[in-house]
Design a protein around this motif. Structure first.
Motif, PDB file in Angstrom:
ATOM      1  N   LEU A   1       0.818  -1.210   0.000  1.00 31.57           N
ATOM      2  CA  LEU A   1       0.000   0.000   0.000  1.00 31.57           C
ATOM      3  C   LEU A   1       0.855   1.265   0.000  1.00 31.57           C
ATOM      4  CD1 LEU A   1      -2.682  -1.043   2.655  1.00 31.57           C
ATOM      5  CD2 LEU A   1      -2.878  -1.144   0.163  1.00 31.57           C
ATOM      6  N   GLU A   2       2.136   1.139   0.258  1.00 26.53           N
ATOM      7  CA  GLU A   2       2.983   2.310   0.500  1.00 26.53           C
ATOM      8  C   GLU A   2       3.882   2.688  -0.679  1.00 26.53           C
ATOM      9  OE1 GLU A   2       2.740   1.034   5.143  1.00 26.53           O
ATOM     10  OE2 GLU A   2       4.609   0.705   4.060  1.00 26.53           O
ATOM     11  N   VAL A   3       3.972   1.835  -1.670  1.00 24.09           N
ATOM     12  CA  VAL A   3       4.678   2.123  -2.914  1.00 24.09           C
ATOM     13  C   VAL A   3       6.064   2.699  -2.651  1.00 24.09           C
ATOM     14  CG1 VAL A   3       4.402   2.997  -5.263  1.00 24.09           C
ATOM     15  CG2 VAL A   3       2.400   2.661  -3.852  1.00 24.09           C
TER      16      VAL A   3
ATOM     17  N   PHE B   1      -0.390   0.114   8.102  1.00 20.83           N
ATOM     18  CA  PHE B   1      -0.332   0.987   6.929  1.00 20.83           C
ATOM     19  C   PHE B   1       0.229   2.338   7.371  1.00 20.83           C
ATOM     20  CE2 PHE B   1      -3.218   2.994   3.431  1.00 20.83           C
ATOM     21  CZ  PHE B   1      -2.096   3.317   2.687  1.00 20.83           C
ATOM     22  N   VAL B   2       1.547   2.491   7.286  1.00 24.58           N
ATOM     23  CA  VAL B   2       2.158   3.694   7.870  1.00 24.58           C
ATOM     24  C   VAL B   2       2.025   4.930   6.983  1.00 24.58           C
ATOM     25  CG1 VAL B   2       3.806   2.297   9.176  1.00 24.58           C
ATOM     26  CG2 VAL B   2       4.507   3.289   6.994  1.00 24.58           C
TER      27      VAL B   2
ATOM     28  N   ASP C   1       9.008  -5.110  -6.983  1.00 22.68           N
ATOM     29  CA  ASP C   1       8.941  -3.675  -6.778  1.00 22.68           C
ATOM     30  C   ASP C   1       7.758  -3.092  -7.542  1.00 22.68           C
ATOM     31  OD1 ASP C   1       9.358  -0.980  -6.495  1.00 22.68           O
ATOM     32  OD2 ASP C   1      11.367  -0.965  -7.343  1.00 22.68           O
ATOM     33  N   ILE C   2       6.801  -2.536  -6.842  1.00 23.67           N
ATOM     34  CA  ILE C   2       5.629  -1.949  -7.503  1.00 23.67           C
ATOM     35  C   ILE C   2       5.818  -0.465  -7.797  1.00 23.67           C
ATOM     36  CG2 ILE C   2       4.034  -3.592  -6.488  1.00 23.67           C
ATOM     37  CD1 ILE C   2       3.184  -1.503  -4.492  1.00 23.67           C
ATOM     38  N   GLY C   3       6.924   0.107  -7.358  1.00 19.99           N
ATOM     39  CA  GLY C   3       7.133   1.536  -7.551  1.00 19.99           C
ATOM     40  C   GLY C   3       7.748   1.899  -8.884  1.00 19.99           C
ATOM     41  N   PHE C   4       8.550   0.999  -9.469  1.00 22.94           N
ATOM     42  CA  PHE C   4       9.307   1.359 -10.658  1.00 22.94           C
ATOM     43  C   PHE C   4       9.047   0.469 -11.861  1.00 22.94           C
ATOM     44  CE2 PHE C   4      11.771   2.931  -7.087  1.00 22.94           C
ATOM     45  CZ  PHE C   4      11.975   4.240  -7.481  1.00 22.94           C
ATOM     46  N   LYS C   5       8.381  -0.672 -11.663  1.00 26.87           N
ATOM     47  CA  LYS C   5       8.168  -1.595 -12.759  1.00 26.87           C
ATOM     48  C   LYS C   5       7.338  -0.930 -13.855  1.00 26.87           C
ATOM     49  CE  LYS C   5       7.028  -6.472 -13.511  1.00 26.87           C
ATOM     50  NZ  LYS C   5       8.367  -7.067 -13.521  1.00 26.87           N
ATOM     51  N   LYS C   6       7.747  -1.094 -15.103  1.00 28.86           N
ATOM     52  CA  LYS C   6       7.055  -0.482 -16.231  1.00 28.86           C
ATOM     53  C   LYS C   6       6.049  -1.466 -16.823  1.00 28.86           C
ATOM     54  CE  LYS C   6       9.738   3.106 -15.850  1.00 28.86           C
ATOM     55  NZ  LYS C   6       9.217   4.360 -15.285  1.00 28.86           N
TER      56      LYS C   6
END
Length: 357
Positions: free
Chosen positions: A230-232, A259-260, A339-344
């Motif tokens: 949830l925090e990406v 969920f910080v 990694d859900i933040g950078f994957k294209k």
């Protein structure tokens, strides 16, 4: 905290005067910390009794205070609640109320700092110089909310380690003391998960091994992480990946995820998919505010430079304004590792994966 990819500005309007015990109030920056959200209804879900969960493995003897992985195996009767903070300040963002809840129930509480928290951009902020070495003004000071109450006057190395790691860790230790944790464990892992797929996988494996070792040392312990899906944030997601893998393998049998970064989202959506929402009692909330103040304290003699607020002030203010924490169970079978933040492309969008909860 947010790793190097998260730094926010702050518009603060009033000071509470609250501060961590032993640090004095004069060095604290001003803070909004309004309680406009305190009337939020309890939207906790039905499930196991919180008292039964908290008192399982209650402390049977004296607790330990120290650092590092020391001592023999704990007995089942004194199995601790172990909280994992990815960076210095995640423990106050979304874990502090839960820590205090477990303390009040008689559980020994151990707090694990997972990464070193390197941050080269934060070093430049404290030097008040940009990447080209040109002078820049502190964003908090522009609003008269910098705890330094004037130019920082620092000339720190910009490798992101130098003064940053020991100073961030000093804030973390001050916060841990305010929260009254029984033991601090510093894993000192380089914060490298954000540096591509290979680095992410290596970091995940390292963290997984460390968590497994802690589980072996403290059989029967409960383990509390942050909800990285949830925090990406690459670091948070990698730690969640390690925890989910260990839980599914049966290595961890009592696992929760707080969920910080919930306070970045509208109040009504923060508990979506949560196992329960913790209502933090007023006395505990005041302690949480005092712990947050450790990250907005300028006291160089104690190695405190308000780094937390210079890094993630909006997140800290959001947590201070909402007397709730949002707790999730092990995610469902839709959960995907990586990694859900950078994957294209693909399913990873860089957005919170609510559907995995």
């Amino acid at each position: 905290m947010a790793d190097r990819h998260f730094r926010h500005r702050l518009d603060i309007s009033a000071s509470t005067g609250a501060g961590p015990a032993g640090l004095g109030g004069a060095e604290h920056g001003t803070a909004r910390w309004g309680r406009q959200e305190a009337a939020m209804a309890d939207i906790g879900r039905a499930g196991l009794s919180r008292r039964r969960v908290l008192t399982a493995g209650a402390l049977a003897g004296a607790t330990l205070l120290g650092t590092g992985l020391t001592g023999g195996k704990a007995s089942a009767a004194s199995a601790p609640a172990i909280f994992y903070s990815p960076h210095q300040d995640d423990e106050v963002l979304g874990l502090a109320g839960s820590i205090l809840e477990h303390k009040a129930a008689g559980r020994p509480v151990y707090l694990v700092l997972v990464t070193l928290g390197e941050n080269d951009g934060l070093a430049r902020i404290m030097n008040e110089k940009d990447e080209e070495g040109e002078k820049m003004e502190c964003e908090l000071r522009k609003k008269n909310h910098c705890a330094a109450h004037g130019p920082h006057g620092l000339d720190w190395p910009t490798d992101g380690v130098g003064m940053i790691v020991p100073s961030r860790t000093a804030e973390f230790m001050a916060s841990a003391a305010v929260l009254g944790v029984d033991k601090v464990i510093n894993l000192k892992i380089s914060d490298s998960a954000w540096n591509g797929d290979d680095a992410f996988e290596k970091f995940t494996k390292t963290v997984k091994s460390k968590i497994a070792s802690i589980a072996d040392q403290y059989p029967g312990a409960s383990h509390k992480f942050t909800a990285g899906w949830l925090e990406v944030s690459a670091t948070h997601k990698a730690i969640s990946d390690a925890a989910v893998q260990l839980a599914r393998a049966g290595k961890l049998t009592d696992v929760r995820f707080n969920f910080v970064y919930a306070y970045d989202y509208p109040l009504a959506s923060r508990g979506n998919g949560a196992a329960y929402v913790l209502n933090i009692p007023a006395a505990h909330m005041q302690t949480k505010l005092n712990a947050i103040a450790c990250y907005n304290t300028w006291k160089p003699s104690k190695n405190l430079y308000a780094l937390g607020y210079h890094s993630a002030s909006e997140k800290l203010e959001g947590a201070a304004a909402d007397p709730h924490e949002y707790v999730f169970a092990v995610p469902n079978d839709d959960y995907e590792y990586g990694d859900i933040g950078f994957k294209k492309g693909g399913k990873y969008s860089g957005k919170p994966q609510w559907g995995w909860s």
